[in-house]
Design an enzyme around this catalytic site. Structure first.
Site, PDB file in Angstrom:
ATOM      1  CG  ASP A 121      23.228 -53.754  36.387  1.00  0.00           C
ATOM      2  OD1 ASP A 121      22.261 -53.211  36.413  1.00  0.00           O
ATOM      3  OD2 ASP A 121      24.068 -53.945  37.425  1.00  0.00           O
ATOM      4  CG  ASP A 122      20.696 -50.153  35.232  1.00  0.00           C
ATOM      5  OD1 ASP A 122      20.069 -51.051  35.643  1.00  0.00           O
ATOM      6  OD2 ASP A 122      21.359 -49.200  35.776  1.00  0.00           O
ATOM      7  CB  CYS A 134      19.304 -53.624  40.368  1.00  0.00           C
ATOM      8  SG  CYS A 134      19.577 -52.322  41.463  1.00  0.00           S
ATOM      9  CG  HIS A 140      22.697 -55.292  43.822  1.00  0.00           C
ATOM     10  ND1 HIS A 140      21.758 -54.235  43.195  1.00  0.00           N
ATOM     11  CD2 HIS A 140      23.178 -54.452  44.721  1.00  0.00           C
ATOM     12  CE1 HIS A 140      21.780 -53.144  43.503  1.00  0.00           C
ATOM     13  NE2 HIS A 140      22.721 -53.184  44.482  1.00  0.00           N
ATOM     14  CG  ASP A 179      18.946 -55.315  36.318  1.00  0.00           C
ATOM     15  OD1 ASP A 179      18.786 -54.771  35.056  1.00  0.00           O
ATOM     16  OD2 ASP A 179      19.897 -54.953  37.084  1.00  0.00           O
ATOM     17  CG  ASN A 180      16.412 -52.394  35.981  1.00  0.00           C
ATOM     18  OD1 ASN A 180      17.056 -52.910  37.045  1.00  0.00           O
ATOM     19  ND2 ASN A 180      17.272 -51.552  35.242  1.00  0.00           N
TER      20      ASN A 180
END
Length: 443
Positions: free
Chosen positions: A39-40, A79, A142, A289-290
């Protein structure tokens, strides 16, 4: 332009699995599949990509033993739409994870969002279930938190985790704390039964997620059933956290502590596959995710290496992700908001949404990977590139059937006031009166 544009889709996974499975004989007819989604986490957070602290020995080893993708792209720099694309193999504009409330179309699924993943979408676990797989998601979903949007309604057999980000704590009157689920029932809430100390950064969530993952692998192996594990820990999303064992260990601060614990967790999972003798029967894919959320500040975000900006932007820092495929015996070894602090480029990194459709910014990533020097629109190079890109865009538009946008409407009444299972815990909260509105998206 992107020299190798690898969108996170089923095509990539299926191609890799089919290609390498066919080359090597095995006693199993179907490989196990593990997707580890960070995540991130930024492209520059791994030692193998040049992070100078070298605090990811397990991921670096995974890359050395498998296939490293230096030019791997997410489908969206935010996300929720990124995750929807990962699991559907379809761009956000096709699977509905976008908004028409703003030009940029970027949106995600906070607690007040009304929509979520559509029942019309076919997700990877639904496909795998037809092939006899047992599917589990651990961590952050999410893709919508209302009952019909949750994982067990979309192909997953088991779930331990939460439907939303671990934002909070909240006071339970204006906004509830996010619930944590074990399958279809909540078993507590963040900041209550599942503690996150925002002051110290201490939380055992990553350790809990690791134990859940190891236990699932063990039991499916004992039952001799093929499995799909989607391990989506979120410790590197602000507010970042790590367990007491890892706090203060990294030279990169609290974010680095979180990365170290996630790296350790990946190492434990790969070691567990070896110990059970199923490493050659299990395809593992690691990515994020990003890009790193650099707008959260240096203590709460990672590194995107040489690339411009990060999360919530379509510059390289937001779209290009770390990615590793690992499969011993099959994959050969070695193969308003300032979103860009400190990286301002005149006429490029504006802090309001700008319309570039008629004259897009074009970069030559071969000689300018940091996207500092847009090609001049009056040059022949620009016109030649634009004509090639325009042809691709027109072909895309011609065959595009947009999905119904799921991320337009918000309503405080749909938040996690009374999730399934709250009655047993005495954790149900009274929802306010429904007053839907069009969500405001600055992303």
């Amino acid at each position: 332009a992107m020299d190798v544009c690898l969108i996170q889709t089923l095509i990539l996974f299926c191609s890799l699995i089919c290609c390498f499975w066919a080359d090597t004989p095995s006693n199993k007819s179907t490989p196990n599949i593990i997707i580890i989604l960070m995540d991130d986490m930024g492209w520059g957070d791994l030692g193998v990509f040049g992070q100078p602290s070298k605090e990811t020995p397990n991921l670096d080893s995974m890359a050395a033993q498998g296939m490293l993708f230096p030019n791997f792209y997410t489908a969206n720099p935010l996300c929720s739409p990124s995750r929807a694309s990962l699991l559907t193999g379809r761009l956000p504009v096709r699977n509905g994870f976008y908004t028409t409330n703003a030009h940029a179309r970027n949106a995600y699924t906070p607690q007040e969002i009304v929509g979520g993943i559509s029942r019309d979408e076919i997700l990877l676990p639904q496909i795998l279930k037809k092939k006899g797989y047992v599917n589990k998601i651990i961590g952050k979903w999410h893709l919508g938190h209302r009952a019909h949007h949750l994982p067990l309604e979309h192909g997953f057999d088991e779930w331990f985790g939460a439907p939303n980000c671990h934002f909070g704590p909240y006071n339970s009157s204006d906004r509830p704390n996010v619930p944590v689920y074990n399958n279809s029932q909540m078993v507590g809430r963040y900041y209550e039964e599942f503690g996150i100390d925002k002051k110290t950064g201490e939380s055992n969530l990553t350790q809990i997620y690791l134990e859940e993952g190891l236990d699932f692998i063990f039991h499916q192996n004992m039952a001799q059933r093929p499995f799909f594990l989607y391990w989506a820990a979120d410790a590197t999303h602000a507010p970042v956290y790590a367990s007491k064992r890892f706090l203060g260990k990294s030279s990169r601060g609290r974010y680095g502590d979180a990365v170290m614990e996630l790296d350790y967790s990946v190492g434990q999972m790969l070691a567990w596959l070896r110990a059970l003798g199923i490493d050659k029967d299990t395809f593992v894919f690691f990515t994020s995710d990003n890009g790193a959320a650099v707008m959260s500040g240096p203590k709460q975000s990672g590194s995107n290496g040489p690339f411009l900006c990060g999360k919530e932007t379509t510059f390289e820092g937001g779209m290009r992700e770390p990615a590793i495929a690992w499969w011993p015996g099959h994959i050969p070894a070695g193969t308003g908001i300032n979103f860009c602090p400190g990286q301002e480029v005149a006429g490029v990194t504006t802090h309001t949404q700008q319309e570039h459709t008629m004259q897009p910014l074009i970069f030559h990533l071969g000689r300018d990977p940091g996207e500092k020097y847009p090609i001049s629109a009056v040059t022949k190079e620009y016109q030649d590139a634009l004509s090639r890109i325009t042809a691709v865009v027109e072909k895309h538009k011609k065959g595009l059937v947009p999905g119904v946008p799921q991320l337009n409407m918000c309503d405080m009444a749909v938040m996690n006031w009374a999730p399934p299972g709250c009655e047993k815990l005495g954790k149900c909260l009274k929802a306010p009166k429904s007053q839907p509105w069009k969500c405001d998206w600055p992303h």
